[in-house]
Every structure is written in C-alpha cells, then in structure tokens.
Design a protein around this motif. Sequence first.
Motif, PDB file in Angstrom:
ATOM      1  N   GLY A 186       0.754  -1.274   0.095  1.00 42.45           N
ATOM      2  CA  GLY A 186      -0.062   0.054   0.122  1.00 42.45           C
ATOM      3  C   GLY A 186       0.809   1.389  -0.017  1.00 42.45           C
ATOM      4  O   GLY A 186       0.453   2.220  -0.565  1.00 42.45           O
ATOM      5  N   PHE A 187       1.888   1.188   1.069  1.00 46.03           N
ATOM      6  CA  PHE A 187       2.681   2.602   0.605  1.00 46.03           C
ATOM      7  C   PHE A 187       3.409   2.510  -0.498  1.00 46.03           C
ATOM      8  O   PHE A 187       3.616   3.612  -1.027  1.00 46.03           O
ATOM      9  CB  PHE A 187       3.774   2.620   1.933  1.00 46.03           C
ATOM     10  CG  PHE A 187       4.654   1.647   2.096  1.00 46.03           C
ATOM     11  CD1 PHE A 187       5.804   1.715   1.178  1.00 46.03           C
ATOM     12  CD2 PHE A 187       4.917   0.608   2.874  1.00 46.03           C
ATOM     13  CE1 PHE A 187       7.006   0.992   1.413  1.00 46.03           C
ATOM     14  CE2 PHE A 187       5.940  -0.343   3.121  1.00 46.03           C
ATOM     15  CZ  PHE A 187       7.203  -0.110   2.232  1.00 46.03           C
ATOM     16  N   ASP A 188       3.838   1.467  -1.195  1.00 45.19           N
ATOM     17  CA  ASP A 188       4.304   1.604  -2.604  1.00 45.19           C
ATOM     18  C   ASP A 188       3.565   2.368  -3.311  1.00 45.19           C
ATOM     19  O   ASP A 188       3.716   3.243  -4.314  1.00 45.19           O
ATOM     20  CB  ASP A 188       4.859   0.100  -3.146  1.00 45.19           C
ATOM     21  CG  ASP A 188       5.675  -0.346  -2.164  1.00 45.19           C
ATOM     22  OD1 ASP A 188       6.629   0.340  -1.775  1.00 45.19           O
ATOM     23  OD2 ASP A 188       5.760  -1.575  -2.048  1.00 45.19           O
ATOM     24  N   LEU A 189       2.213   1.837  -3.595  1.00 45.88           N
ATOM     25  CA  LEU A 189       1.070   2.504  -4.266  1.00 45.88           C
ATOM     26  C   LEU A 189       0.952   3.884  -4.012  1.00 45.88           C
ATOM     27  O   LEU A 189       0.827   4.853  -4.789  1.00 45.88           O
ATOM     28  CB  LEU A 189      -0.159   1.448  -4.203  1.00 45.88           C
ATOM     29  CG  LEU A 189      -0.051   0.045  -4.601  1.00 45.88           C
ATOM     30  CD1 LEU A 189      -1.581  -0.386  -4.126  1.00 45.88           C
ATOM     31  CD2 LEU A 189       0.025   0.122  -6.055  1.00 45.88           C
ATOM     32  N   GLY A 190       0.930   4.135  -2.536  1.00 46.65           N
ATOM     33  CA  GLY A 190       0.620   5.501  -2.358  1.00 46.65           C
ATOM     34  C   GLY A 190       1.589   6.511  -2.625  1.00 46.65           C
ATOM     35  O   GLY A 190       1.461   7.523  -3.238  1.00 46.65           O
ATOM     36  N   VAL A 191       3.023   6.192  -2.691  1.00 44.06           N
ATOM     37  CA  VAL A 191       4.068   6.777  -3.126  1.00 44.06           C
ATOM     38  C   VAL A 191       4.038   7.113  -4.601  1.00 44.06           C
ATOM     39  O   VAL A 191       4.023   8.120  -5.096  1.00 44.06           O
ATOM     40  CB  VAL A 191       5.566   6.282  -2.608  1.00 44.06           C
ATOM     41  CG1 VAL A 191       6.716   7.059  -3.577  1.00 44.06           C
ATOM     42  CG2 VAL A 191       5.619   6.342  -1.128  1.00 44.06           C
ATOM     43  N   ALA A 192       3.606   6.158  -5.453  1.00 44.26           N
ATOM     44  CA  ALA A 192       3.465   6.198  -6.794  1.00 44.26           C
ATOM     45  C   ALA A 192       2.617   7.421  -7.208  1.00 44.26           C
ATOM     46  O   ALA A 192       2.589   8.168  -8.021  1.00 44.26           O
ATOM     47  CB  ALA A 192       3.432   4.833  -7.456  1.00 44.26           C
ATOM     48  N   ALA A 193       1.461   7.051  -6.266  1.00 39.17           N
ATOM     49  CA  ALA A 193       0.276   7.851  -6.690  1.00 39.17           C
ATOM     50  C   ALA A 193       0.460   9.463  -6.267  1.00 39.17           C
ATOM     51  O   ALA A 193       0.044  10.517  -6.931  1.00 39.17           O
ATOM     52  CB  ALA A 193      -1.099   7.441  -6.102  1.00 39.17           C
ATOM     53  N   LEU A 194       1.581   9.480  -5.409  1.00 38.23           N
ATOM     54  CA  LEU A 194       1.672  10.981  -5.136  1.00 38.23           C
ATOM     55  C   LEU A 194       2.967  11.581  -5.636  1.00 38.23           C
ATOM     56  O   LEU A 194       3.222  12.929  -5.541  1.00 38.23           O
ATOM     57  CB  LEU A 194       2.144  10.971  -3.419  1.00 38.23           C
ATOM     58  CG  LEU A 194       0.802  10.820  -2.637  1.00 38.23           C
ATOM     59  CD1 LEU A 194       1.504  10.639  -1.078  1.00 38.23           C
ATOM     60  CD2 LEU A 194       0.106  12.029  -2.542  1.00 38.23           C
TER      61      LEU A 194
END
Lengths: 519, 383
Positions: free
Chosen positions: B30-38
């Motif tokens: 989830g944090f990988d996805l979050g970082v990519a989306a940000l």
Amino acid sequence: MLDFDPVSLSRLQFGMTALYHFLFVPLTLGLSFLLAIMESVYVMTGRPIWRDMTKFWGKLFGINFAMGVATGITMEFQFGTNWAYYSHYVGDIFGAPLAIEGLMAFFLESSFVGLFFFGWNRLSKTGHLAVTWLVAIGSNLSALWILIANGWMQNPVGAVFNPDTMRMELTSFWELMFNPVAQAKFVHTVSAGYVTGSVFMLSVSAYYLLKGRHLAFAKRSMIVASAFGLASALSVVVLGDESGYSVSEHQKMKLAAIEAMWETEEAPAGFTLFAIPDVQNRTNHEEVKVPWALGLIATRSTDTVLPGIDDLVVKAEERIRDGLIAYDALERLRANRADAEARATLAAHADNLGHALLLKRYLADPRKADDATIAKAARDTVPGVGPLFWSFRVMVALGFFFIGLFAVAFWRSCRRNFDHPLFLKICLWSMPLPWLAAELGWFVAEYGRQPWSIDGVLPTFLGVSSVSSGQVLFTLTGFVLFYSSLAVVDVVLMRKYVRMGPSEALRPGHGAVSPTPAE
Amino acid sequence: MHTLIDYEILRLIWWLFLGVLLIGFAVMDGFDLGVAALLPFVARTDVERRVAINSIGPVWEGNQVWLILGAGAIFAAWPAIYAAAFSGFYIALFLVLATLILRPVGFEFRNKLANPRWRAFWDWALFASGLVPSLVFGVAFGNLLQGVPFRIDGALRVAYEGGGLFELLNPFGLLAGLVSLVMLTTHGALYLALKTEGRVRDRARAYVRVGAPVMVALFALAGLWVAFGIPGYALTKAAVMDGPSNPLFKEAARQPGAWLANYTAYPWMVAAPAVGLLAPLAAWRLSARDRPGTAFIASGLGIAGVIGTAGVSMFPFLMPSNLDPSASLTVWDASSSQNTLFVMLVATLIFLPIVLAYTGFVFRTLRGTISPADVERQTNSLY
C-alpha cells in the motif's frame, strides 16, 4: 478455424500472454545462476573484474527481470478472469502449488532482488553473495511450483471428483508434489533456462570479441557461459521430458501425435526423422525412420509398446461410454442427494466422467449423444498432429545444436583461444535460438494437451468464464498493443546497454540528468 | 491427517488468513502504491522524483508479492471466490493489471535513459500504477458490500447479469474507492516522511495533515451509509458450518441493517471500526509532532481496522449475490476441501514466519533515509 467466441479468444489471450511471459522467464532462470557463479568467483578470488561482470550482467538481468515480474501477474490473474469454471473445478488442487510458489519462492526471489541491486554498499562481500544465491534459488523454486501446477494439468494425480461440491478435490498432496510428469518438466525447463542464459552471455561476449572491445571481460564471460551452457545443454536433452509421456493415456496420445504415429508399432518403436503427416488419411508421406530410437527415448526399455493414435482413439471412445454412466449417476445424484446407489455408481466410474464432458461441445446433455457424436468426440482427443510433429523436431534439433555449440565453445575456453571469426559469428547469431526452442517446447507441451485443460478431467472449452466475446476481445487487443510496445522498449534498452558495454554502463555518474523540473 | 482440525475451524482460520493477507498487501504494498500515486505532487524535479522512487525502489518488489500471494491463497483456499470475483470484475481487473505491469518496468526503465521526456513518461506511468489499483481495490470492496449481480447454476458455474465497469463505479463504490485511495496515499506519505529528506519529506508531511482527517471523514461517511443506506445480507437458515462447499445448499436473504447484526451479537467486533477511525487520527497527531516511525505504524493499524471492518460487517458472507442472495458465497460454503485447507495451513505456518523474518532483515539492511544528495551521488546504483 478461429471463432470469435469467448473460448477461442480466451485461449488465444492465454497462449499469447504465456508465450510472452516465457520470453523472460528462461533468461531469469539462467542468468540468476550465472550471476551467482560469477560473484562466487569474485568472493573467492577477490578480483574486481568478476564483481564488475556480476554488476554488468546484473543490469541486463534487471531489465529482463522487471518484464518477467510484470507479465507474470497476468498469468496468475487470468485463471480467475478468463477461466473461472476451471478455477472452481480444480482450484482445490491447482491453487495450492500457486499459493505455495508465492509463499516459498517468489517472496524469496523478490525480497532479495532489491538487495542484489541496492545492497552492494550495505552488505559484506559474502552477505551480498548470499543474497545473489537466494535470488537464484528463489527463481528456480518458483519454476518448481509452477511446474508442479502445470504437471498436474498434464497428469492429474492425487485428486477425486466430489459430487457434493461439483469439483475435483485433493486427496494426496504428496502425489501432487511428486508427480513424475512435474519432476521431469522441472528439470527439463530449468535446464532450458540455463541454456538460454548461457547462449545470451556467449552471444553478447562474442559481439564484444568481434568488435575488439572489453576483451578481458568478454573472455571470462565466455568461459563461464560455455562451461555452464555445456552442462545445461546436455541436461536438457538427456533429461528431456519425454520420460513423462508414458504415464497416462493422454500423455501417450500427445507422444503419438508428436511422432505422427498413427498405428501402434512393435516395441521398440522407431523415431520418425522426417515425414509429411496427412491428417485426413491418417498416414504419413515421405517417411524417414530411425529404428528403435523412439521406444528407447520414451520408455527407456526395449519391450514397452507405444500405442498409436488410432488405438488411443478407440480407447477414448470406450472411456466416453463409461463416462456417460458416471454422468448419468451424477445427474440422478443431483436430483436426489440421498441416492446411495447413484453415489456408488458415480464413484466407480468417476475416472471417466471427464470424457463424457467432451460431448458437451455438441450437446447440452451428453446422455443424448448418438454413436456418431461419440465417435466424433473420441476423435477430438487427437491434438493437432502437424504442428506438434514439426515443433518438436525443430526443438530437438536446436537442443543438439546447443550441445555442439557449447562443446566447441568449451573446447576453445580450455585452450583460451576464441579468435575465430566464424565461431564468434555463429555464437552471435545463435542469440534468438534458445528462445525459439523454449517457446516451441511450451507449445508442444500445452497445445499437445488439447482438447483438455486438465488431462482426462476437464475439456478446455468448459473451463471458460461467463464473460462476453466483447470483453475478451477488448482485453486481448489491449494486451497485444501494450505488450508489443513494451517488447520494443525492452529490446531497445537491452541493445543500448549491450552496446554501451560494462565500462560505460558501470561508470559512476552515468544516467544523470541536470536537476531541471521533470515536466 | 486432515481430520486433525475441524472443517469449520479451518474455515475460520482461513477467513482470518484472508484478512491477514489483504491487510499485509495493503500495509506493505500500500505504501508503494501511495508513493507512486503521490509522485507528481510530492516530487517536482527529477532529483526529487528519484528520491521518492528510490525510497521504495529496493523493497516494492518484495511487497508486491503480498498481492501475488493474496491472489494465490484465495485461489487455493477460496476457489469459488477466486472464480466469481476475478471473472466478475473482468474489465476493472484488466485496468489494475495493465497499470501494475507498468510499475516494474517503470521503476526499471525510467533511469535507463537520461532524456527528460522519457523520464516524464515513466513518471506518469508510475503515477497511474499507484492511482488505479488503489482506487479499484476500494471500489471492489464497495461493491462486495452492496452485493454483486451473479447467479450460480447446478454445475456451480457463475454467470453475471450486468456488473460491467460502469456499474461498479456507482456512488458507494466510488466512495469506497476514495477511502482506499486516501488511506493508501496517506500511508505512502507517512512512509516518505520516514524515509526521505528535503522537500519531498516536507510535502509528504503536508499531505498527511490533510489526508489523514479526510480519510477518517470518508470512512465515517461510508460507515453511516452502510448502516442506514445499504441493505446487508443474512442467512435465513442456520448454516452447516462443516458441510460441503456448495453455495446452493443454503438460504439467505437481503435485509436492511444486516451488516450491523454482528456488532450487536459480538460487541467486541466494534474494535475494528474504532481502530479504523482512531488510528489514522493518531497517525495524524504523531506526524505533526514529527514522529514518522510511530505514525507509520499507527497508519498500518488504521488500514487493518478499515479492512477488518469490512470483514466483520459481512461475516460470514464473502461475496453476496444481489440477484440471488441464496447463491451468495460465504465462509461456510466457498472454501476448499478440508484436506487442502489443512495442507495450506501447514505451509503457511512454516513459510510465513520465514518470510516475515527475511523481510525484516531486508528493511533493517536498508534502514536510514534517502536524500537528494544521495541520489545525485549514486546515479548508477540507484533507480
């Protein structure tokens, strides 16, 4: 031949995405071990050139690995998206090796691959070496569990049909794991991966030697590749997976189709070197045969008879008729779950239930089939003889070519003499051949499995999801466009890094851009 | 051997494991996805983007296996769910797949050429690879809570009537998607606050100040909607908990308020939504006090609370059918055989601790932060 129905489209999509995924897998399997070998030499000798070799081949490994991971997710998801009934029908057995693959192998490989690239300054020499070995072991264990799953599709052992849940259920995990077909496949497939990695390294090194660049680097890489390649090429051919072809009816059918062997021959059967198979008249033209060879290869004996296609079709017809008894019992049982007689009858004939399902291609209710339809369904069990016959022969020829290529390369390695332009050119131009062999091998194994998705248990056409042709056409088109673009990018980057060579690619500061806004 | 543990106990364990795997995925990947989306928002220059990318560069690959394992475990332990969910969300899953495929190649290819347009293209690809899965997984949960339009025939073949992509994007589905997106981006921002230095870190912390309270508000809104606006599902005849996995052997119906029934029967289950509401607020406070480590842990707890809330609200339902409630898939009739559940339990008990151990080792080896100076110095060995 191709219809725009969900079954054909889903098969096309699965076949294409699997072939595409399998462009990257063999190189990952091979290069990961080659990296581990080179880094071991570095740790043992302390000579920095071996570290640089590991890092440079590691860059190429990284580009390929990313593509392998990316396209692998598609494979896992597709069983659910496009083959939902398959997933329901055999998930109880087939899902287990896939889940264990994630748990035991893919986690290992993926967790440590980051440290392989990013850990050079954070780990001790031996610590990093251990990481590299774990990546190699992880990727090979991954292949093991995937091939246990695939081996079960070819030879479904350790499972039984449960009428209450209308699906196959696991009876013996042990049998699933030690399925002889899976074991043969594993050795054959990983060896083919090692050959692919070795040919890749041999070919790129030959390119540098022809150009007179990076000589020390290229010669050492050549030595590693030829030694590892020779052992692997011998292993692929000697431990080919034909040994698995005698364990079940349909594996026998696949073998007979590969050999275009219409009639049963006396043991030991001859190997057909060349022929033009004539499917219509069920015979071959212009046949050239090597006596005894096939019998010896396939059965490892001189007296085991290999049945021909015609006899196997007769057998399939018997199994369909027996399967109809099971089907009828199942229908009665579904109407009344307490019917003990129906339950007993089903259990006695359940092994052939799958054969009755072949009739569903022609009739909603197989019990209404007449003799002509049953005969037609029995003939459906013969996979496409022509494509199998030729794919197999090209693959085997390539296998022998690799043995020759690596034997010469190894001999030259021992004499430390690679200065032979023709030899180097042959090495260079051999680059695509292991991929060709690997894809043909996949094709022989899986196309030869047709019409079954699970041999003798579930026909392919029944396994499909209740999705519309339009949906599948949409994703199929998406995959074609998307994968083609990625393939172009992948090849461009690989070429660029190969041409750049180790000294440029590993130079600190390479790839920097000035800190300007990215938009 | 498979009689060592009762079938209903095995089913309960695998229901818990399903939660553990989904939470594992949402917390770790989830944090990988979050970082990519940000990425486009917290990092503006190439160096800043490389700071953000390299903060997850060495670990995202291992984290993604939570997704692969999650899907594999559903296949092995809940094959009926695997079949019904993956084929039902066909186009939505294709979008997730396509963007997830962009992720590995985005990470690996981006730094291979110095051309700014090349890099900008992969920045957008990485952005999409974070945004689309975060959103779609939430939308999927939103639709599970409402029920999905499928029927099951006598051969247990699942067939859908409708339920295309645009029907999935209904108001509640979109709200659930937003909960998921804001939750994972906040989680990703907290990770950036923990692992990076410089302006990326500042912007990430600024995002948490907004993201955490918004997420709590959206989650609360979704909760009220479920309580008052969405009928739940209930078994109308006591289930045979150790019976064969055949969804057609039971009876169920759609009932307003049924998704709240478990909280009345088992009041301790209120812990799940409580953690889902309070933990993100704790993360918000801790981040404001510049304690990113504990804030990140609190955020992970919050994710567990949110996913746990969906799980306990629906229990024993896993995938209700709004066309034929009796065909719904539940914990008691959508699992694998007792034998398979047992074998998979043994495999999980052996290998999951090993996985957790070496994941810990990898994170410990990579401890510390990454600064703009680091990425400028190591242009070659970083992404």
